[in-house]
Design an enzyme around this catalytic site. Structure first.
Site, PDB file in Angstrom:
ATOM      1  N   LYS A 139      24.058  16.691  86.970  1.00 61.05           N
ATOM      2  CA  LYS A 139      23.877  16.783  88.426  1.00 61.05           C
ATOM      3  C   LYS A 139      22.922  15.701  88.922  1.00 61.05           C
ATOM      4  CE  LYS A 139      25.329  21.515  89.173  1.00 61.05           C
ATOM      5  NZ  LYS A 139      24.977  22.889  89.533  1.00 61.05           N
ATOM      6  N   LYS A 173      34.719  18.854  84.177  1.00 58.10           N
ATOM      7  CA  LYS A 173      35.196  20.198  84.510  1.00 58.10           C
ATOM      8  C   LYS A 173      35.545  20.282  85.995  1.00 58.10           C
ATOM      9  CE  LYS A 173      31.518  22.949  86.290  1.00 58.10           C
ATOM     10  NZ  LYS A 173      31.341  24.262  86.793  1.00 58.10           N
ATOM     11  N   LYS A 182      33.666  23.110  92.303  1.00 57.73           N
ATOM     12  CA  LYS A 182      33.754  23.150  93.765  1.00 57.73           C
ATOM     13  C   LYS A 182      33.161  21.879  94.354  1.00 57.73           C
ATOM     14  CE  LYS A 182      32.545  27.977  93.903  1.00 57.73           C
ATOM     15  NZ  LYS A 182      31.228  27.859  93.267  1.00 57.73           N
TER      16      LYS A 182
HETATM   17  P1  ADP Z   1      31.341  25.431  90.545  1.00 54.54           P
HETATM   18  O1  ADP Z   1      30.950  24.456  89.470  1.00 54.54           O
HETATM   19  O2  ADP Z   1      32.793  25.363  90.840  1.00 54.54           O
HETATM   20  O3  ADP Z   1      30.492  25.339  91.791  1.00 54.54           O
HETATM   21  P2  ADP Z   1      29.810  27.823  89.902  1.00 54.54           P
HETATM   22  O4  ADP Z   1      28.674  27.006  89.374  1.00 54.54           O
HETATM   23  O5  ADP Z   1      29.597  28.564  91.178  1.00 54.54           O
HETATM   24  O6  ADP Z   1      31.119  26.904  89.970  1.00 54.54           O
HETATM   25  O7  ADP Z   1      30.261  28.824  88.765  1.00 54.54           O
HETATM   26  C1  ADP Z   1      30.849  30.098  88.970  1.00 54.54           C
HETATM   27  C2  ADP Z   1      31.461  30.580  87.670  1.00 54.54           C
HETATM   28  O8  ADP Z   1      32.674  29.859  87.409  1.00 54.54           O
HETATM   29  C3  ADP Z   1      30.558  30.332  86.440  1.00 54.54           C
HETATM   30  O9  ADP Z   1      30.687  31.423  85.558  1.00 54.54           O
HETATM   31  C4  ADP Z   1      31.129  29.091  85.830  1.00 54.54           C
HETATM   32  O10 ADP Z   1      30.872  29.015  84.424  1.00 54.54           O
HETATM   33  C5  ADP Z   1      32.618  29.274  86.111  1.00 54.54           C
HETATM   34  N1  ADP Z   1      33.296  27.973  86.184  1.00 54.54           N
HETATM   35  C6  ADP Z   1      33.013  26.979  87.068  1.00 54.54           C
HETATM   36  N2  ADP Z   1      33.835  25.929  86.876  1.00 54.54           N
HETATM   37  C7  ADP Z   1      34.653  26.264  85.840  1.00 54.54           C
HETATM   38  C8  ADP Z   1      35.724  25.587  85.168  1.00 54.54           C
HETATM   39  N3  ADP Z   1      36.111  24.384  85.526  1.00 54.54           N
HETATM   40  N4  ADP Z   1      36.334  26.227  84.137  1.00 54.54           N
HETATM   41  C9  ADP Z   1      35.956  27.476  83.766  1.00 54.54           C
HETATM   42  N5  ADP Z   1      34.955  28.165  84.360  1.00 54.54           N
HETATM   43  C10 ADP Z   1      34.305  27.573  85.388  1.00 54.54           C
END
Ligand code: ADP
Length: 327
Positions: free
Chosen positions: A115, A196, A199
């Site tokens: 990040k 990965k 959002k």
């Molecule tokens: P983002 O990175 O999309 O903002 P968050 O940090 O809010 O997501 O994570 C919410 C949940 O979704 C967490 O448990 C995270 O490990 C899971 N998660 C986020 N991105 C992925 C992905 N690409 N594949 C699998 N799980 C994910």
């Protein structure tokens, strides 16, 4: 007998995408429906302050994420669904955890490193101490099982350490946490399949649960499948893995076979995948739209969840304050 405590959180940084769903939310619904656990699911709005959302976006995202989680199958009557900032004990416990955590441990976190390169003009302290607040989110409720995606495993190791450091210094109080991963703990970005899906990448990188079939088809048509050297490219692997989850076994086996023999046409794979994903979330889209018509009701659900959560959080904090010698 008391049921084991499950806790997990999600940031209100945008609409749910299929990575969130496959890695976490689908598992949350399964754990809720197993009726063997006490489940707490939290919209972690304080965590979202580490990125650059506007206040209006944060507010809107929080309500729409609540609607999406319910549309995806969470039932606020069976679980505790709440917003982190409505329970101020989270930040109180985080401060206490700050004081037992060596700063060098935080610099090791790969998410901090990632990040910091992604938002190099805004490397705020919250970006570094985020995993401490996350440990507080979990341990405030005595969370034992934490259903998350692969990206959170390192943070959960740290949560385990923080509980241990606290317990060694102030007495055995917090339990050991364990991550619960799904079969697909990491869905990759469509455009940069070595990263990965997140959002914060937004746009063409992600497939949102709320995306209309046409939009899914458009996004998938641009997904990167090119091979760098031999073997299946990460992008193609990602699409096949998604087809395995959302399509029939027959369809998946057919494309897998074609991939092995080198006869696969990625355009066809993308079309089929768009079709099955669009169908899979058609009820979700309907339910989401209905729920968003009544934001007062959504706020009531979240207020009720916060009350239930706070009763537990207050008890924990009064015990923790005694243990550390302040009241
Ligand atoms: P983002 O990175 O999309 O903002 P968050 O940090 O809010 O997501 O994570 C919410 C949940 O979704 C967490 O448990 C995270 O490990 C899971 N998660 C986020 N991105 C992925 C992905 N690409 N594949 C699998 N799980 C994910």
């Amino acid at each position: 007998m008391l049921k084991p405590i499950v806790l997990s959180g999600i940031q209100p940084t945008g609409n749910l995408h299929i990575g969130n769903y496959m890695g976490a939310v689908q598992n949350w619904v399964a754990l809720q429906n197993a009726e063997k656990y006490q489940c707490y699911f939290c919209i972690v709005d304080y965590h979202s302050l580490t990125s650059e959302l506007t206040p209006a976006e944060r507010k809107n995202n929080t309500l729409s994420l609540a609607a999406e989680l319910i549309a995806a199958g969470l039932d606020p009557k069976k679980i505790t669904l709440f917003v982190q900032s409505q329970v101020p004990e989270h930040t109180e416990l985080a401060w206490i955890f700050n004081c037992v955590t060596p700063v060098a441990e935080l610099y090791r976190m790969t998410q901090f490193k990632d990040k910091s390169t992604r938002q190099e003009k805004n490397i705020n302290t919250g970006l570094l101490t985020y995993p401490i607040l996350q440990a507080a989110d979990i341990l405030l409720y005595g969370g034992q099982l934490v259903p998350v995606g692969q990206d959170q495993v390192q943070h959960l190791e740290l949560t385990k350490d923080i509980a241990r450091w606290f317990n060694n210094r102030f007495g055995n109080y917090f339990p050991e946490v364990k991550p619960l991963l799904t079969e697909i703990p990491k869905v990759m970005s469509l455009l940069e399949p070595t990263k990965k899906m997140s959002k914060s990448l937004g746009g063409g990188h992600i497939v949102e649960l709320a995306d209309e079939p046409k939009s899914i088809e458009k996004k998938l048509s641009k997904a990167v499948t090119a091979t760098a050297g031999g073997g299946t490219a990460p992008g193609a692997q990602n699409l096949l893995m998604l087809l395995k989850q959302f399509g029939t076994t027959e369809l998946y086996t057919q494309f897998l076979q074609q991939e092995k023999t080198g006869t696969i046409r990625y355009g066809d794979l993308k079309k089929e995948l768009a079709r099955v994903i669009g169908n899979y979330f058609s009820d979700f889209r309907k339910r989401r739209a209905e729920l968003l018509l009544n934001t007062t009701e959504l706020q009531n659900i979240l207020d009720h969840g916060a009350q239930k959560a706070q009763a537990v959080a207050q008890k924990t904090m009064s015990e923790v304050r005694k243990l550390i010698g302040i009241r």
